[in-house]
Structure formats: C-alpha cells, structure tokens
Enzyme design. Structure first.
Site, PDB file in Angstrom:
ATOM      1  N   ARG A 185       7.044   4.406  -1.249  1.00  0.00           N
ATOM      2  CA  ARG A 185       6.980   5.467  -2.245  1.00  0.00           C
ATOM      3  C   ARG A 185       6.525   6.784  -1.597  1.00  0.00           C
ATOM      4  NH1 ARG A 185       3.148   5.344  -5.009  1.00  0.00           N
ATOM      5  NH2 ARG A 185       1.962   3.656  -4.027  1.00  0.00           N
ATOM      6  N   SER A 231      -2.640  -3.001  -1.845  1.00  0.00           N
ATOM      7  CA  SER A 231      -1.692  -3.647  -0.950  1.00  0.00           C
ATOM      8  C   SER A 231      -2.414  -4.306   0.224  1.00  0.00           C
ATOM      9  CB  SER A 231      -0.693  -2.609  -0.427  1.00  0.00           C
ATOM     10  OG  SER A 231       0.225  -3.198   0.454  1.00  0.00           O
ATOM     11  N   ASP A 280       2.308  -8.339 -10.573  1.00  0.00           N
ATOM     12  CA  ASP A 280       1.963  -6.943 -10.278  1.00  0.00           C
ATOM     13  C   ASP A 280       1.513  -6.099 -11.462  1.00  0.00           C
ATOM     14  OD1 ASP A 280       1.726  -4.957  -8.237  1.00  0.00           O
ATOM     15  OD2 ASP A 280       3.541  -4.003  -8.985  1.00  0.00           O
ATOM     16  N   LYS A 300       7.784   1.528 -10.115  1.00  0.00           N
ATOM     17  CA  LYS A 300       6.497   2.178 -10.307  1.00  0.00           C
ATOM     18  C   LYS A 300       6.583   3.359 -11.267  1.00  0.00           C
ATOM     19  CE  LYS A 300       3.891  -0.513  -7.902  1.00  0.00           C
ATOM     20  NZ  LYS A 300       3.048  -1.498  -8.623  1.00  0.00           N
ATOM     21  N   LYS A 318      -3.033 -10.073  -3.531  1.00  0.00           N
ATOM     22  CA  LYS A 318      -2.757 -10.150  -4.970  1.00  0.00           C
ATOM     23  C   LYS A 318      -1.585 -11.073  -5.283  1.00  0.00           C
ATOM     24  CE  LYS A 318      -1.663  -6.153  -6.625  1.00  0.00           C
ATOM     25  NZ  LYS A 318      -0.241  -6.117  -6.996  1.00  0.00           N
ATOM     26  N   THR A 319      -0.477 -10.894  -4.569  1.00  0.00           N
ATOM     27  CA  THR A 319       0.704 -11.724  -4.801  1.00  0.00           C
ATOM     28  C   THR A 319       0.493 -13.138  -4.260  1.00  0.00           C
ATOM     29  OG1 THR A 319       2.181  -9.813  -4.726  1.00  0.00           O
ATOM     30  CG2 THR A 319       3.171 -11.964  -4.326  1.00  0.00           C
TER      31      THR A 319
END
Length: 531
Positions: free
Chosen positions: A66, A249, A268, A207, A253-254
């Site tokens: 991004r 990141s 997410d 996003k 988390k994933t």
C-alpha cells in the site's frame, strides 16, 4: 452511443448499476464471471502464470504494498468534523475528485472491465452491497475472493451502496488533480465511491473498504470495527467461545488464528456488535514469505487452483514457488476464499469474545511471552498498538525500532483513535472478555543476542488460555510494565515466562525494559488531552 457487450453467467443479473456508474463507454464488461473464467482470462491477457499447484501467480507492478501517503478522503460537509485529519487521513476536494472520476470514465472508453457484485460484512443487518470494477482479470478474481459472495437469487435486483473503480494503468496529474503523485486511493463518503489508480497492488482495494467500514460502523451503527483475526471453539462447558487476535504485520495474526483445533471466522477485519463478532470479508490475504507446510499447514494447503499469489518467484527452471525468494518484495501474499481453509466456519460470525490477544513481536526481548491485562491496561495497549521492526542492516545496524500504530491499524482509521479505544473499553466492561498481551518476538535477549520465541511455545500459551489451564496458576506483577505474568504454563519452560530470568544480565534487562517503557510513555503523549 454504442452499448458495451456484457458477458455474464446467466441472464437474471441486474444491469442498472453498470449504467448508473458510467460504464456505458466500455467495450466489454465481464459481469460476475466465475473464478475459472477469470483465471482463464488473466492467463489469456498475460497477467499471470500458473504454479505447480495451479494457483495464479501475478505481479503487482511498481507498487508491492500500500501507499498510505497517497490515500485521500474527500473533505466535505459530511467528513469535515468527523474525520481525524492529518498524516493518516489526507483531504482532497470534491471538485478534484469529480475531475479524476470523469478522466477515469473517459479512460474506460473502448476498454474491457471486470465487474463484481458482492458484500462487505457477514452480518446481514450491517452488510454493505458493493460493485467493484477493475481493468485486470486477476484483480476481478481478487474481488471474488476477498468480498462476501452473492447468492444467485440476489443478483436480479442487486443495488450497490458502494462502488469501487480500480484502474492500475490510469495516472492522475498531481499538479492539477490534487494528488501527491500519479497513484491514488480516494474514498468519497458522501457519494459512496472508491477510486483507485496508478497502483496494481490489490491490497489497496481491500483496505479501502476496511477504511469505509471503520467510518460507517461507529458513526451509523455504534459497532466497533477491528483490525484483527478471529476464531471460535468450544469452552469447557461446551458453549462456543470466540477469540480475537490483534496485531501488526509480522506478529502472527493470521498464523495463530489458523488453528486446526478451532474454526476460523476471519483473518483480518471484523466488527463487534451487541450480538457478537462478524467478518467483513469473504476471503483471506495472507503473507507467504518463508511459508512452509510444517509451520502453517492450513494456509499452505489453501494455495491451490483459483488462489492468487502476488510477487512470488519460482525455483529456477520450474513452476514450483520458492517462498523464501524476496527478490521482488518481502510482502509476498496469497488471496483465496475463506472456504479454502478447511475449518472455516460459515457464516463468518461468532458470539461476543471471551478472550482477546494483543500480539506484539518485541525485538527488544523485554516483554513477557504472555501477560494478563486489566481493562484500563487493555485500552492503553490497544491505543498504543506496539510492535518492533528490525532496522536495515546495510550499515551493520541491527537494533530494533519501536513501532506504534493506534488500535493495531492506524492507517485505516478515519476517526480519532480515541473513538475506537473508548468503544473497546465499553465492550470489555459489558462482556467481561479477558485481554492478554502475547509476545511473539524475542526472548532471552534482544534481536541479535536472544532468540525468537518458538511458535510451539506461543501456541502452548495460547491454548493454555483458551482451555483455562491457567485458571489456578499464580500470576506475578511485572516490575516495569505492571502486567500480570503467569509463573507456570503447560509445555512451556518456566524460565522464559518472566523474561528477566532468561537474560544473562538481569540489570541489563531492567535497563532495556525501562527504555521501552519510556518509548510507550512518549507515544502516549500523542493522545493526551490538549491544554
């Protein structure tokens, strides 16, 4: 005027949204194409190649992530007093947006586009109907995967509330269009439009919608939007128990939410309503750098026919993906529909959470692997959004750098972070959910001296919380951070639970801990009341 050729899987699909959103000048519109068709079209257009697992591997071009400085929100009567303007939320005028939109429509004259009707939000009470149009087939496939897919009987009278127009090849003229440079993501809350140009990074699409949900859910529905993953399992009394995982990141988390012993709600983006938790998305967008079957079997198995890989590379003279290859970017990713995870729950909803984990990869090596937070501490660490990143090593500098992102997703917050923090505190008080700080970073010393905590230990700590194994364990207050640290945990050595005892030099540990605590305090001044 010549009308576009509309190619669609069946006749009973609404055409009105296409005309209402200025797609009449297109040559061909692929409407609601199947994943198989989109893969075939992407291959035909040279947008990607197939891997040995039959996934579609594509490059995103100049941008492999991004571009936060090029995201704009239209500043008008609706947003003037609500949006938290500043470095995160850059304003753009309605007149400049109108100018860019007309240029984008002109650009589409005679072009082929890929359009999809879909939803954001798994809870039907709050979901937002979306029409997404792109000029690249593989991005059309990305939209199929990441948004919640429509049922066939919903298409005849589908009426989108939000429209997305993404043209990676289109460049704005910064001097006259009000952008910083040629690429841009623009969110227009009044006209409910998202315009994306100049970037082929598909994460801009997902996003942008997340930013939309972060505005409309608190303002219109008093729902807390969250940058977190979520899963669900059974508690000791047999009732479903939801867990949330917040983290920036690289914190896990994933990875940690993809637990074979629990069902995945989402990886997410979620909302917390009075009734419970719901996923915003219909798919997963996972990082794949150094991915292995042994470490992350659920994600590895999801990379198959119809999945997308971004910016990865093959082993020489093969079509087998080398997940360790970061020659293009470290931000290599995969996108796939959530049902590619074998234990995903459907629909993607769950009850109010019992446990919430704040994940941090502390490269200073001073935070405990696990600690229990009070509601007040939870609000503090939520607003802090801490992790540590490693400095570049070009000049031999390997010192960690503290990174703070409010609510673990400051880049996507249109409102002031205090708004979301206050909402979290209210929900914690109402629900009684327990919040934990889980350090997935370094132990026994900082980066370069200590070692990263083994994933097996992190999972053991996580499971001990979820199965109540710590219920009768003694907790001690940490001398610097005041959080409560367990003395014992099944399948984890006692010596690493309190980091002070795992450092060779306890005095050096305390000195480094106070240095990090001071960084926390300095960051907190950003949110202090103005005098």
């Amino acid at each position: 005027m010549q009308h576009p050729t509309i190619i669609k899987p069946h006749e009973n699909i609404a055409h009105a949204p296409l005309e209402q959103n200025g797609l009449n000048s297109c040559k061909t519109i692929y409407l609601q194409s199947t994943p198989e068709e989109l893969v075939e079209l992407a291959l035909k257009e040279g947008e990607g190649v197939l891997t040995d697992a039959h996934a579609l591997m594509c490059d995103t071009g100049t941008f492999t992530g991004r571009s936060p400085k090029d995201k704009f929100i239209v500043r008008d009567e609706l947003t003037e007093d609500l949006v938290h303007w500043g470095e995160i939320n850059n304003p753009i005028t309605p007149s400049n947006v109108a100018k860019i939109y007309h240029k984008m429509q002109d650009y589409l004259n005679g072009k082929t586009v890929y359009t999809r009707y879909a939803y954001a939000g798994a809870d039907e009470q709050f979901r937002q109907p979306i029409m997404a149009t792109t000029t690249q087939a593989w991005q059309g496939l990305f939209c199929h995967h990441m948004f919640i897919r429509t049922e066939e009987d919903e298409l005849a009278d589908f009426s989108p509330q939000w429209t997305i127009l993404c043209i990676p090849e289109f460049q704005a003229e910064a001097k006259t269009d009000g952008t910083r440079q040629g690429n841009f993501t623009i969110i227009d809350f009044s006209n409910k439009k998202i315009l994306i140009g100049g970037s082929g990074y598909a994460g801009e699409i997902k996003k942008a919608i997340f930013t939309v949900m972060n505005f409309i859910l608190p303002v219109d529905y008093q729902i807390l939007p969250m940058h977190c993953s979520a899963n669900i399992g059974n508690s000791l009394n047999g009732q479903p128990s939801t867990a949330l995982f917040f983290g920036l990141s690289g914190t896990g988390k994933t990875t940690l939410s993809a637990d074979p012993s629990r069902e995945l709600i989402g990886d997410d983006e979620h909302g917390w309503s009075a009734e419970g938790i719901f996923n915003f998305e219909g798919g997963c967008y996972a990082k794949v750098v150094n991915l292995t079957m042994e470490q992350e079997p659920e994600i590895f198995a999801a990379i198959r026919e119809q999945s997308i890989l971004e910016n990865t590379r093959f082993f020489p003279d093969t079509n087998k993906v080398d997940f360790s290859n970061i020659s293009v970017t470290e931000n290599t990713r995969t996108a796939y529909p959530i049902h590619f995870i074998s234990n995903a729950c459907h629909p993607s909803v769950g009850p109010v959470p019992d446990h919430i984990f704040f994940l941090t990869a502390d490269a200073f090596g001073v935070l405990p692997p696990l600690s229990k937070l009070t509601t007040e501490q939870a609000m503090y660490y939520f607003q802090t959004g801490y992790t540590a990143k490693l400095a570049g090593t070009e000049m031999g500098i390997n010192q960690p750098v503290a990174t703070f992102s409010a609510c673990f997703g400051e880049a996507f917050l249109p409102l002031h972070p205090k708004t979301y923090t206050q909402m979290l505190g209210e929900r914690l008080e109402q629900s009684g959910a327990q919040v934990w700080l889980l350090n997935t970073g370094w132990i026994s010393g900082p980066y370069g001296i200590g070692n990263r905590i083994p994933l097996a230990y992190t999972r053991a700590l996580l499971h001990a919380v979820l199965d109540n194994s710590l219920e009768h364990v003694q907790f001690d207050k940490h001398p610097v951070f005041d959080v409560m640290v367990p003395q014992h945990c099944p399948n984890v050595p006692d010596t690493i639970l309190n980091p002070e005892y795992s450092w060779l030099d306890p005095e050096e540990y305390e000195r480094k801990a106070w240095i990090l605590k001071e960084k926390f305090d300095v960051n907190a001044l950003r949110f202090a009341p103005e005098r």
